[in-house]
Design an enzyme around this catalytic site. Structure first.
Site, PDB file in Angstrom:
ATOM      1  N   ASN A 208      53.211 155.266  39.764  1.00  0.00           N
ATOM      2  CA  ASN A 208      52.439 156.429  40.230  1.00  0.00           C
ATOM      3  C   ASN A 208      53.246 157.154  41.296  1.00  0.00           C
ATOM      4  O   ASN A 208      54.370 156.767  41.606  1.00  0.00           O
ATOM      5  CB  ASN A 208      51.068 155.977  40.742  1.00  0.00           C
ATOM      6  CG  ASN A 208      51.207 154.952  41.844  1.00  0.00           C
ATOM      7  OD1 ASN A 208      51.722 155.246  42.912  1.00  0.00           O
ATOM      8  ND2 ASN A 208      50.795 153.720  41.565  1.00  0.00           N
ATOM      9  N   ASP A 277      46.869 149.742  37.999  1.00  0.00           N
ATOM     10  CA  ASP A 277      45.727 148.966  37.490  1.00  0.00           C
ATOM     11  C   ASP A 277      46.046 148.258  36.177  1.00  0.00           C
ATOM     12  O   ASP A 277      45.382 147.299  35.816  1.00  0.00           O
ATOM     13  CB  ASP A 277      44.526 149.899  37.303  1.00  0.00           C
ATOM     14  CG  ASP A 277      43.895 150.240  38.645  1.00  0.00           C
ATOM     15  OD1 ASP A 277      43.931 149.383  39.544  1.00  0.00           O
ATOM     16  OD2 ASP A 277      43.396 151.376  38.797  1.00  0.00           O
ATOM     17  N   PHE A 320      42.151 151.569  50.825  1.00  0.00           N
ATOM     18  CA  PHE A 320      42.290 153.015  50.636  1.00  0.00           C
ATOM     19  C   PHE A 320      41.581 153.397  49.344  1.00  0.00           C
ATOM     20  O   PHE A 320      41.536 152.594  48.415  1.00  0.00           O
ATOM     21  CB  PHE A 320      43.776 153.417  50.552  1.00  0.00           C
ATOM     22  CG  PHE A 320      44.388 153.627  51.908  1.00  0.00           C
ATOM     23  CD1 PHE A 320      44.631 152.557  52.745  1.00  0.00           C
ATOM     24  CD2 PHE A 320      44.704 154.907  52.347  1.00  0.00           C
ATOM     25  CE1 PHE A 320      45.176 152.744  54.008  1.00  0.00           C
ATOM     26  CE2 PHE A 320      45.253 155.115  53.605  1.00  0.00           C
ATOM     27  CZ  PHE A 320      45.488 154.032  54.439  1.00  0.00           C
ATOM     28  N   LYS A 334      33.671 151.281  46.422  1.00  0.00           N
ATOM     29  CA  LYS A 334      34.847 150.384  46.479  1.00  0.00           C
ATOM     30  C   LYS A 334      34.772 149.468  47.699  1.00  0.00           C
ATOM     31  O   LYS A 334      35.127 148.291  47.632  1.00  0.00           O
ATOM     32  CB  LYS A 334      36.134 151.211  46.569  1.00  0.00           C
ATOM     33  CG  LYS A 334      36.622 151.668  45.210  1.00  0.00           C
ATOM     34  CD  LYS A 334      37.843 152.558  45.283  1.00  0.00           C
ATOM     35  CE  LYS A 334      37.972 153.287  43.957  1.00  0.00           C
ATOM     36  NZ  LYS A 334      39.004 154.303  43.937  1.00  0.00           N
ATOM     37  N   LYS A 338      34.710 145.480  47.151  1.00  0.00           N
ATOM     38  CA  LYS A 338      35.874 144.694  47.575  1.00  0.00           C
ATOM     39  C   LYS A 338      35.633 143.969  48.907  1.00  0.00           C
ATOM     40  O   LYS A 338      36.546 143.354  49.451  1.00  0.00           O
ATOM     41  CB  LYS A 338      37.107 145.605  47.645  1.00  0.00           C
ATOM     42  CG  LYS A 338      37.387 146.298  46.291  1.00  0.00           C
ATOM     43  CD  LYS A 338      38.690 147.053  46.252  1.00  0.00           C
ATOM     44  CE  LYS A 338      38.764 147.912  44.984  1.00  0.00           C
ATOM     45  NZ  LYS A 338      40.114 148.061  44.458  1.00  0.00           N
TER      46      LYS A 338
END
Ligand code: CTP
Length: 401
Positions: A208, A277, A320, A334, A338
Site C-alpha cells: 500500500n 490484510d 490507527f 475498530k 481490537k
C-alpha cells in the site's frame, strides 16, 4: 517544535564552522530564537555577519567589548536560555572548559550557565582519539555535560576516520531530546510503521502507499520524551532514525512475529503500520508471465492489533484507522473490536492527510468515546499531539486501576 525556545549556539574555530550556519537555519526554521557566540578563531572561518543576518540577533564575539558597552544584560542570556550547544566544538574548547578556563565569552558563558550544554565535536581523527581529548570528554560528561560523537568520513585535512561534525539533523534531534519533558520515562513502546509487502512472485507484491512517516515520527518523539522505543518497520525509504533500535520486516507475518518476541516487555504498543490484510495464497517462485487473464488467490493475514488486544493486560494500546468514509463510526468500531485505549482516525483521501504526505489531519478517539479534532499539522506535530493524549490516557488508566 522549538517554538519559544532560546538557544545559545557556540561556534569555535574549525572548518566545520560553516555547518553551524546550516544548524542555525534549522533551529530558526523550527521556531527557536538563537543567539550566536563565536570564538576569535571561529571568525577566521565564517563572518559574524552571516550568523547575525540569519539569526536576527547580534553575534557575541568579544567579552571585553561587551563589558565596555555595558551590555552585561547579555550575560543574563546564560540564565534565560533553554540550552547551549557548541558546534563545532574543537579539542581546544573542550580542553579549556574541562580545565576551568574562562578567558572569552563562550567559555565564560559555559561556566556561568545552568542550562544543558551539548558539545558536537569536530576535529582531526588522531586528535579525537588522543587520550587527552578523551579524558577531557570523560571529565565533562561526569559533570553532566552532553556530548555527541563525531561522524566518520573524509575529513578536511585529507584523512578518513572519525572526527566529522555530526549531521545537522542529528544535532537538532539531540537538542530536542534534551529539551523535551520526559513524561514517557519508564514506558517501553513498540511502534510499528510503514506498509507490509506480500510477494506475488519475485518481481511483484501486494502493498500500500504508506511511507512510514507517521510511525517514524511517533518513534522519534516518544524517544525524546524518555520512552524506550523499538521501531518495527515495514519496507520504507526513510532513513533509520539515528540510534533508535529499529527492526525491519517485510510481511505481515514477519511483523507479527517480531511484535510477539517483544510484547512481553512492552508497556505500550502504537500500531501505525498499514498492514496488508491479505497475502497471495501462493508465491510463485518464477515471474508470472503475461498470458491472458490471471486470477490471484488471496488468504487473510492475521489482525496483529486485535491479537495484541486479546492479551492486552495493562498495556496501553493505540491503533490507527485509515478510512475513506464514515470515519468516526468505523474508527470506534475498530477500537472496540481490537480492545484499544485510543484510536487515531484519518481520512486518507483528504488533501494534506494520509499516506505519502508530510502532514496529516487526524481525530483522536478515546476509550470513553470522546473525540478530539485537529487541523492539518506536520506529522511531527501530530506525533506530539498523539503522545500528549497517550500520556494523559496512561495517567487516567493508572488512576482507575
Ligand atoms: N492492523 C493490524 N493487522 C492487520 C490490519 C490492521 O494490526 N492485519 C492494525 C493497523 O496497524 C491499525 C489498525 O489495525 O492500527 C486498523 O487498521 P485498518 O487498516 O484501518 O483496519 P482493518 O482492521 O484492516 O480493517 P479494514 O481494512 O476492514 O478497514
Amino acid at each position: 517544535m522549538l517554538q519559544g525556545k532560546e538557544i545559545l549556539l557556540g561556534v569555535t574555530g574549525g572548518i566545520a564552522a560553516y555547518k553551524s550556519v546550516l544548524l542555525l537555519r534549522e533551529l530558526t526554521k523550527e521556531g527557536a530564537n538563537v543567539h550566536v557566540i563565536m570564538t576569535k578563531s571561529a571568525q577566521n572561518f565564517v563572518a559574524p555577519l552571516t550568523f547575525q543576518t540569519l539569526s536576527g540577533n547580534p553575534v557575541t564575539t568579544e567579552i571585553f567589548t561587551l563589558f565596555a558597552s555595558s551590555k552585561i544584560g547579555h550575560i543574563s542570556l546564560a540564565d534565560r536560555a533553554d540550552l547551549l550547544v557548541i558546534a563545532p566544538a574543537t579539542a581546544n574548547i573542550i580542553g579549556k572548559i574541562a580545565n576551568g578556563i574562562a578567558d572569552d565569552f563562550l567559555t565564560t558563558m559555559v561556566m556561568a550557565t545552568r542550562v544543558p550544554v551539548l558539545f558536537a565535536p569536530a576535529m582531526n581523527t588522531n586528535m579525537w582519539a588522543s587520550p587527552v581529548v578523551q579524558a577531557n570528554i570523560t571529565r565533562l560528561k561526569s559533570m553532566g555535560y552532553h556530548f555527541m560523537d563525531p561522524a566518520e568520513g573524509e575529513l578536511a585535512c585529507g584523512t578518513t576516520g572519525r572526527g566529522k561534525l555530526a549531521d545537522v539533523d542529528e544535532i537538532v534531534e539531540d537538542i530536542k531530546t534534551l529539551l523535551y519533558p520526559k513524561d514517557l520515562a519508564g514506558e517501553k513502546i513498540l511502534v510499528t510503521a510503514g506498509p507490509t509487502e506480500e510477494a506475488i512472485d519475485p518481481a511483484r507484491c501486494i502493498t500500500n502507499r504508506s511511507s512510514g512517516k507517521m510511525g517514524y515520527n511517533l518513534a522519534m518523539v516518544a524517544r525524546r520524551r524518555g520512552a524506550e522505543v523499538i521501531l518495527i518497520s515495514g519496507p520504507s525509504c526513510l532513513p533509520v532514525p539515528c540510534g533508535l533500535p529499529t527492526i525491519h520486516c517485510t510481511t505481515a507475518l514477519e511483523m507479527q512475529q517480531i511484535i510477539n518476541e517483544h510484547l512481553e516487555e512492552a508497556t505500550m504498543v502504537i500500531m501505525a503500520a498499514a498492514v496488508a490484510d491479505f497475502r497471495p495464497a501462493e508465491t510463485s517462485k518464477t515471474k508470472i508471465k503475461r498470458l491472458g487473464t490471471h486470477c490471484l488467490d488471496l488468504e487473510p493475514n492475521p489482525d496483529i492489533l486485535a491479537g495484541i488486544g486479546k492479551v492486552k493486560g495493562d498495556r496501553f494500546l493505540v491503533g490507527f484507522a485509515a478510512e475513506t468514509d464514515d470515519l468516526i463510526d468505523n474508527a470506534q468500531e475498530k477500537m472496540k473490536r481490537k480492545n484499544l485505549d485510543m484510536i487515531v482516525a484519518n481520512d486518507v483521501t483528504a488533501c494534506g492527510a494520509g499516506f505519502c504526505c508530510d502532514t496529516n489531519i487526524i481525530k483522536i478517539i478515546e476509550r470513553d468515546g470522546s473525540v478530539h479534532d485537529f487541523p492539518q499539522m506536520s506529522k511531527e506535530k501530530v506525533a506530539e499531539v498523539i503522545l500528549d493524549h497517550v500520556v494523559a490516557g496512561r495517567k487516567k488508566m493508572k488512576k482507575e486501576s
